[in-house]
Design a protein around this motif. Structure first.
Motif, PDB file in Angstrom:
ATOM      1  N   ARG A  17     -27.585-101.096 181.089  1.00  0.00           N
ATOM      2  CA  ARG A  17     -26.342-101.101 180.333  1.00  0.00           C
ATOM      3  C   ARG A  17     -26.204 -99.755 179.639  1.00  0.00           C
ATOM      4  NH1 ARG A  17     -28.978-105.652 178.046  1.00  0.00           N
ATOM      5  NH2 ARG A  17     -30.616-104.179 178.592  1.00  0.00           N
ATOM      6  N   THR A  18     -25.038 -99.114 179.778  1.00  0.00           N
ATOM      7  CA  THR A  18     -24.773 -97.860 179.087  1.00  0.00           C
ATOM      8  C   THR A  18     -23.729 -98.104 178.013  1.00  0.00           C
ATOM      9  OG1 THR A  18     -23.076 -97.198 180.690  1.00  0.00           O
ATOM     10  CG2 THR A  18     -25.328 -96.476 181.102  1.00  0.00           C
ATOM     11  N   LEU A  19     -24.012 -97.600 176.813  1.00  0.00           N
ATOM     12  CA  LEU A  19     -23.123 -97.778 175.677  1.00  0.00           C
ATOM     13  C   LEU A  19     -22.606 -96.421 175.232  1.00  0.00           C
ATOM     14  CD1 LEU A  19     -25.738 -99.944 175.288  1.00  0.00           C
ATOM     15  CD2 LEU A  19     -24.101-100.798 173.590  1.00  0.00           C
ATOM     16  N   GLU A  20     -21.297 -96.259 175.299  1.00  0.00           N
ATOM     17  CA  GLU A  20     -20.644 -95.017 174.893  1.00  0.00           C
ATOM     18  C   GLU A  20     -19.994 -95.220 173.527  1.00  0.00           C
ATOM     19  OE1 GLU A  20     -17.354 -91.731 176.468  1.00  0.00           O
ATOM     20  OE2 GLU A  20     -17.666 -93.604 177.580  1.00  0.00           O
ATOM     21  N   MET A  21     -20.303 -94.350 172.577  1.00  0.00           N
ATOM     22  CA  MET A  21     -19.726 -94.422 171.239  1.00  0.00           C
ATOM     23  C   MET A  21     -18.383 -93.703 171.220  1.00  0.00           C
ATOM     24  SD  MET A  21     -21.314 -93.059 167.605  1.00  0.00           S
ATOM     25  CE  MET A  21     -22.383 -94.453 167.236  1.00  0.00           C
ATOM     26  N   ILE A  22     -17.356 -94.384 170.680  1.00  0.00           N
ATOM     27  CA  ILE A  22     -15.988 -93.860 170.688  1.00  0.00           C
ATOM     28  C   ILE A  22     -15.448 -93.846 169.257  1.00  0.00           C
ATOM     29  CG2 ILE A  22     -13.677 -94.125 171.663  1.00  0.00           C
ATOM     30  CD1 ILE A  22     -14.925 -95.931 173.820  1.00  0.00           C
ATOM     31  N   PRO A  23     -14.899 -92.741 168.775  1.00  0.00           N
ATOM     32  CA  PRO A  23     -14.377 -92.704 167.408  1.00  0.00           C
ATOM     33  C   PRO A  23     -13.101 -93.532 167.268  1.00  0.00           C
ATOM     34  CG  PRO A  23     -13.835 -90.669 168.548  1.00  0.00           C
ATOM     35  CD  PRO A  23     -14.749 -91.443 169.466  1.00  0.00           C
ATOM     36  N   VAL A  24     -12.959 -94.174 166.113  1.00  0.00           N
ATOM     37  CA  VAL A  24     -11.744 -94.920 165.790  1.00  0.00           C
ATOM     38  C   VAL A  24     -11.287 -94.517 164.390  1.00  0.00           C
ATOM     39  CG1 VAL A  24     -12.286 -96.827 167.351  1.00  0.00           C
ATOM     40  CG2 VAL A  24     -13.077 -96.925 164.966  1.00  0.00           C
ATOM     41  N   ASN A  25     -10.314 -95.224 163.849  1.00  0.00           N
ATOM     42  CA  ASN A  25      -9.677 -94.849 162.594  1.00  0.00           C
ATOM     43  C   ASN A  25      -9.787 -95.998 161.604  1.00  0.00           C
ATOM     44  OD1 ASN A  25      -8.021 -93.879 160.545  1.00  0.00           O
ATOM     45  ND2 ASN A  25      -6.112 -94.227 161.671  1.00  0.00           N
ATOM     46  N   HIS A  26     -10.767 -95.910 160.703  1.00  0.00           N
ATOM     47  CA  HIS A  26     -10.975 -96.976 159.728  1.00  0.00           C
ATOM     48  C   HIS A  26     -11.153 -96.372 158.339  1.00  0.00           C
ATOM     49  CE1 HIS A  26     -11.643-100.953 158.403  1.00  0.00           C
ATOM     50  NE2 HIS A  26     -12.951-100.893 158.254  1.00  0.00           N
ATOM     51  N   ALA A  27     -11.280 -97.241 157.338  1.00  0.00           N
ATOM     52  CA  ALA A  27     -11.378 -96.790 155.956  1.00  0.00           C
ATOM     53  C   ALA A  27     -12.661 -96.018 155.680  1.00  0.00           C
ATOM     54  CB  ALA A  27     -11.269 -97.985 155.016  1.00  0.00           C
ATOM     55  N   VAL A  28     -13.711 -96.306 156.419  1.00  0.00           N
ATOM     56  CA  VAL A  28     -14.934 -95.504 156.438  1.00  0.00           C
ATOM     57  C   VAL A  28     -15.127 -95.031 157.869  1.00  0.00           C
ATOM     58  CG1 VAL A  28     -15.996 -96.753 154.517  1.00  0.00           C
ATOM     59  CG2 VAL A  28     -16.400 -97.525 156.869  1.00  0.00           C
ATOM     60  N   PRO A  29     -15.970 -94.019 158.091  1.00  0.00           N
ATOM     61  CA  PRO A  29     -16.167 -93.574 159.474  1.00  0.00           C
ATOM     62  C   PRO A  29     -16.591 -94.728 160.376  1.00  0.00           C
ATOM     63  CG  PRO A  29     -17.097 -91.982 157.951  1.00  0.00           C
ATOM     64  CD  PRO A  29     -16.703 -93.170 157.125  1.00  0.00           C
ATOM     65  N   GLY A  30     -15.839 -94.944 161.437  1.00  0.00           N
ATOM     66  CA  GLY A  30     -16.082 -96.077 162.319  1.00  0.00           C
ATOM     67  C   GLY A  30     -16.008 -95.681 163.778  1.00  0.00           C
ATOM     68  N   VAL A  31     -16.607 -96.519 164.599  1.00  0.00           N
ATOM     69  CA  VAL A  31     -16.605 -96.286 166.036  1.00  0.00           C
ATOM     70  C   VAL A  31     -16.424 -97.612 166.765  1.00  0.00           C
ATOM     71  CG1 VAL A  31     -18.097 -94.247 165.891  1.00  0.00           C
ATOM     72  CG2 VAL A  31     -19.127 -96.512 166.264  1.00  0.00           C
ATOM     73  N   GLY A  32     -16.008 -97.507 168.004  1.00  0.00           N
ATOM     74  CA  GLY A  32     -16.099 -98.606 168.943  1.00  0.00           C
ATOM     75  C   GLY A  32     -17.093 -98.246 170.026  1.00  0.00           C
TER      76      GLY A  32
END
Length: 258
Positions: free
Chosen positions: A133-148
């Motif tokens: 399984r490969t997991l890629e971290m993706i930036p998102v826009n939240h009240a604190v630094p967040g990722v999907g």
């Protein structure tokens, strides 16, 4: 690949647990109160936890999980996250005041917890062959630094938004990848709470629909992280705003298979 929903609510109450998703037997995405649904032997099989951000509903049961297994495992449990997220854990949770520092227990040379810093764009592989399984971290826009995360295995791909509101980064990455079978995306508030959604940097159905129009894939879409008591209204508004999408409410106890 199997994804078991331990918790998918934006709050707590009878039958409601906060965000935690189990990938196969060994990977957790977030460690909210849903972790409490696991038996002790299932906790012992977890090797990696990938955090989306530092808010309590996504990390609350991490300290209790570690406390339950620390004297029963031979290798440290690896917690992955952005540097700012892991620093928040170190400074505000595992600080000997709120909870013991399990990165130094039971012995500094053999801790039960190990931190692994990731940055948006990083890809981490767990397992090999048919179990890779490969997991890629993706930036998102939240009240604190967040990722999907986008999680790919030999049989397909799942994306998880984490907590977010309107952005381009998450959707651009998904569109740049060749396929997407399942999307788990948040919608925390109903449309009547649009201003609150924008302030807290969460989606409501109208905001989510605007961003979903950017997605060129046609995955099964699971709506998650609803505020307790608003679940039916939020889902109905999502259906009305996105009639062409294959929408489902995400519920604790559900298993998604690829």
């Amino acid at each position: 690949m199997n994804l078991r929903v331990l918790g998918a609510s934006g709050g707590v109450g009878e039958g409601l647990k906060t965000t935690s998703l189990l990938i196969d037997q060994d990977i957790l995405i977030d460690a909210g109160s849903g972790v409490g649904e696991l038996r002790l032997d299932e906790m012992l099989e977890i090797r990696h936890i990938f955090l989306t951000h530092s808010h309590l509903d996504h990390i609350a049961f991490l300290p209790l999980l570690l406390d339950s297994i620390f004297d029963r495992i031979q290798q440290p449990l690896v917690v992955h996250g952005q540097a700012v997220t892991l620093r928040a854990l170190q400074e505000h949770i595992f600080n000997w005041i709120i909870w013991p520092d399990f990165a130094r227990l039971p012995h500094p040379d053999q801790p039960v917890l190990r931190y692994e810093i990731m940055a948006p764009g990083d890809i981490y592989t767990v397992g090999g062959g048919d179990l890779e399984r490969t997991l890629e971290m993706i930036p998102v826009n939240h009240a604190v630094p967040g990722v999907g995360y986008r999680i790919e295995c030999p049989t397909g791909a799942i994306a998880i938004s984490g907590d977010t509101t309107s952005n381009d980064s998450f959707w651009d990455v998904l569109n740049a990848r060749p396929g997407l079978d399942v999307l788990i995306v948040e919608a925390a508030f109903p449309n009547e709470s649009l201003a609150l959604s924008q302030m807290a940097r969460h989606y409501c159905p109208s905001l989510l629909a605007q961003d979903m129009a950017k997605l060129r894939h046609d995955p099964l879409v699971y709506i998650t992280h609803n505020k307790p008591g608003s679940e039916d209204l939020i889902f109905a508004e999502c259906q009305a705003a996105m009639p062409g999408r294959r929408l489902h409410p995400l519920r604790g106890g559900e298993v998604i298979r690829l």
